[in-house]
Design a protein around this motif. Structure first.
Motif, PDB file in Angstrom:
ATOM      1  N   ALA A 162      -3.950  -9.056 -14.123  1.00 33.15           N
ATOM      2  CA  ALA A 162      -4.674  -7.905 -13.563  1.00 33.15           C
ATOM      3  C   ALA A 162      -3.713  -7.037 -12.764  1.00 33.15           C
ATOM      4  O   ALA A 162      -2.624  -7.467 -12.382  1.00 33.15           O
ATOM      5  N   THR A 163      -4.114  -5.828 -12.468  1.00 36.74           N
ATOM      6  CA  THR A 163      -3.379  -4.973 -11.540  1.00 36.74           C
ATOM      7  C   THR A 163      -3.834  -5.326 -10.129  1.00 36.74           C
ATOM      8  O   THR A 163      -5.026  -5.222  -9.825  1.00 36.74           O
ATOM      9  N   THR A 164      -2.928  -5.771  -9.293  1.00 37.27           N
ATOM     10  CA  THR A 164      -3.297  -6.145  -7.918  1.00 37.27           C
ATOM     11  C   THR A 164      -3.019  -4.988  -6.971  1.00 37.27           C
ATOM     12  O   THR A 164      -2.155  -4.150  -7.230  1.00 37.27           O
ATOM     13  N   PHE A 165      -3.764  -4.949  -5.870  1.00 36.53           N
ATOM     14  CA  PHE A 165      -3.556  -3.893  -4.886  1.00 36.53           C
ATOM     15  C   PHE A 165      -3.662  -4.458  -3.480  1.00 36.53           C
ATOM     16  O   PHE A 165      -4.184  -5.555  -3.259  1.00 36.53           O
ATOM     17  N   THR A 166      -3.181  -3.686  -2.513  1.00 33.30           N
ATOM     18  CA  THR A 166      -3.013  -4.153  -1.139  1.00 33.30           C
ATOM     19  C   THR A 166      -4.323  -4.170  -0.366  1.00 33.30           C
ATOM     20  O   THR A 166      -5.122  -3.234  -0.439  1.00 33.30           O
ATOM     21  N   THR A 167      -4.521  -5.236   0.386  1.00 27.73           N
ATOM     22  CA  THR A 167      -5.609  -5.352   1.351  1.00 27.73           C
ATOM     23  C   THR A 167      -5.046  -6.004   2.609  1.00 27.73           C
ATOM     24  O   THR A 167      -4.314  -6.990   2.513  1.00 27.73           O
TER      25      THR A 167
END
Length: 571
Positions: free
Chosen positions: A527-532
């Motif tokens: 998957a494309t991961t993103f910042t949290t």
């Protein structure tokens, strides 16, 4: 005048399509105007009850409502017939050109305007293949003639559709009312696909739709394929009924509690329980039981009142109630903005402990996602939908079972198909976002194919035992309302995932292996991961529950980018 191939080639499907859209737009305007007329005159019998003038006014109003209601379906049918005509003409023209191109490429001379085919110079000089050449010419001519025949049939059917839907010169569209919609009718439609339901609903007159909404709001309000505004009208009625019923249920409980307390204060509790040797214990047991009952009803009532307050809040974007049930823990579907007219739609599926009683927090999250996306892309409208139409686990101890996801996944698929079926205009960019156990529900739904462009997993305990992001199916291409062309593997471009660094969800597994499969934020998942960011450095439960929607958390901007179709720009 005879219909020829030239007649077909001279036809302009673009202009026919413009006419079709004009008719359909007029039908929509008529429907809106008729609904406003119906609702605006609904209280006339109560406001003006007595006398011949009142009777005459009500009779005239009934006739006006009937004729106005009868105008919309014919206009819509003409628009649909013209749209089909335009699309079919375009297809027949292309077929004729393809036949001509193929024949020309094989050395034949084609006159499309005349519908004739002849052997070219090279073929004509080939004396050995005369019979075969003749058969080939005959085949091409028959194909062209078949196209002409189909065009003639199309022309006749379209003209007939227009003719039968035009008003009578003397009586207009008439003042008669069609047969009422029955419970059986609605129950039969509930078994059909959302696209089929939409077609059936559109075939009803506005008065029939109004009657169905008024008499069967529970059925209409829960039906995928019924437009959002009509579901909202039905469900607001359901909401008020359930609020009133909850208050009625509380009344005798409160009266009994007050009575017991009063009798105890007077030292007369033994009169309430004359057959027991320990009336105080009997009172405590009964009051505890009544307290539990009261708490369940009061909590659910509080949640429904929170829904009502949000629907009526003039300081926030318009909201629509797309579903409501007070059974069990309660279920609700609330849209911020109208998904039928939005350019972007995100469906938010919540997780463990989600219920109607605690809905206020989730509604606030839904509002934030709508606001974020609309601010990021002000030129296009975004609708955010809170979808709790499944039985979410009541507690963490229940969240280890896949039963909730198994039963919720089909309902989510059906809901997403309904969004496509009722959408007005070009297809919207649709995203489905699951948080916590809600991500598991989304994952289970997407294994079979989910009517969405993109999928987002937040704080996930696993999304099913699949072969990574390629194990999900999303729409390959959507070309028209209710239409979907095959499924495609979702992959990295359509699946997004994020988990807070100190999220309590990590306790649901060992490392990247979670309770329901590989952590979707693991690079191997695809998957494309993103910042949290974390909300707290010492409270992982807070990070799991609230961090993703906190002011200043980069996850909010990242979610908005995905929702508006710019997922490739996430950080």
């Amino acid at each position: 005048m005879a219909f020829t191939m030239q007649t077909l080639l001279d036809a302009d499907p673009g202009r026919i399509h413009i006419a079709a859209e004009a008719w359909l737009a007029m039908a929509g305007d008529l429907d809106d105007a008729c609904e406003e007329l119906i609702r605006g005159s609904r209280d006339l019998p109560d406001a003006w009850q007595l006398g011949p003038a009142a009777e005459a006014a009500q009779a005239a109003n009934r006739d006006l409502l009937a004729e106005a209601s009868n105008t919309e379906p014919p206009a819509r049918r003409i628009g649909q017939a013209l749209r089909t005509h335009a699309d079919t003409v375009r297809g027949l023209q292309e077929m004729a050109r393809q036949i001509a191109a193929e024949a020309t490429g094989r050395g034949f001379v084609v006159d499309l305007a005349a519908g004739t085919v002849a052997a070219g110079t090279a073929l004509a000089s080939d004396s050995s293949g005369g019979q075969q050449i003749g058969q080939t010419i005959s085949s091409y001519v028959q194909q062209l003639q078949s196209i002409i025949e189909r065009a003639v049939d199309l022309d006749e059917s379209t003209m007939n559709a227009i003719r039968v839907n035009l008003p009578n010169a003397r009586t207009g569209f008439g003042t008669g009312r069609l047969q009422n919609v029955s419970r059986t009718d609605l129950e039969a439609q509930a078994k059909r696909s959302p696209a089929e339901v939409k077609g059936w609903w559109d075939s009803l007159t506005p008065l029939q739709q109004e009657q169905a909404i008024l008499e069967f709001p529970y059925l209409v309000g829960s039906m995928n394929g019924v437009p959002v505004t009509d579901r909202d009208t039905a469900n607001r009625s359901v909401l008020q009924r359930e609020i009133d019923l909850s208050k009625q249920q509380l009344s005798p409980i409160d009266a009994r509690l007050q009575y017991l307390q009063s009798m105890f204060d007077q030292g007369r509790i033994h009169e309430v329980y004359p057959d027991t040797s320990d009336p105080r214990t009997s009172m405590d047991v009964e009051m505890l039981k009544l307290g539990v009952q009261r708490s369940e009803i009061a909590d659910k009532l509080h949640g429904m009142e929170a829904i009502s307050s949000r629907l009526d809040d003039p300081d926030k974007p318009g909201a629509y109630l797309m579903g409501l049930s007070a059974a069990g823990d309660g279920r609700a579907i609330v849209a911020v903005g109208n998904p039928d007219t939005a350019d972007n739609v995100v469906t938010f599926t919540p997780g463990t402990t989600s219920d109607v009683a605690g809905i206020a927090t989730d509604l606030e999250r839904t509002d934030r996602m709508a606001v974020d996306a609309n601010q990021m892309d002000p030129g296009r409208k975004t609708s955010a939908v809170y979808w709790l139409d499944y039985d979410a686990p009541d507690a963490v101890t229940n969240a280890g079972s896949s039963d909730y996801a198994d039963s919720g996944a089909p309902a989510l698929r059906e809901f997403q198909a309904g969004l496509r079926a009722t959408h007005d205009g070009p297809p919207s960019h649709n995203t489905v976002l699951g948080h916590s156990y809600g991500s598991t529900v989304v994952g289970y739904a997407a294994r079979e194919g989910l009517a969405a462009n993109d999928i987002v997993f937040l704080g996930s305990p696993g999304v099913g035992w699949v072969e990574g992001a390629d194990g999900f199916k999303v729409e390959n291409q959507v070309t028209e309302p209710g239409g979907q062309v095959s499924w495609q593997k979702a992959g990295k471009e359509h699946v997004y995932a994020s988990t807070s660094p100190l999220d309590a969800i990590d306790v649901t597994g060992i490392g990247d292996l979670k309770r329901f499969g590989v952590d979707p934020t693991n690079s191997a998942f695809g998957a494309t991961t993103f910042t949290t960011d974390n909300k707290s450095w010492w409270n992982p439960v807070e990070n799991h529950s609230n961090s993703y929607w906190e002011q200043g958390n980069p996850s909010r901007a990242n979610i908005a980018k995905i929702v508006i179709g710019k997922g490739g720009q996430v950080s």
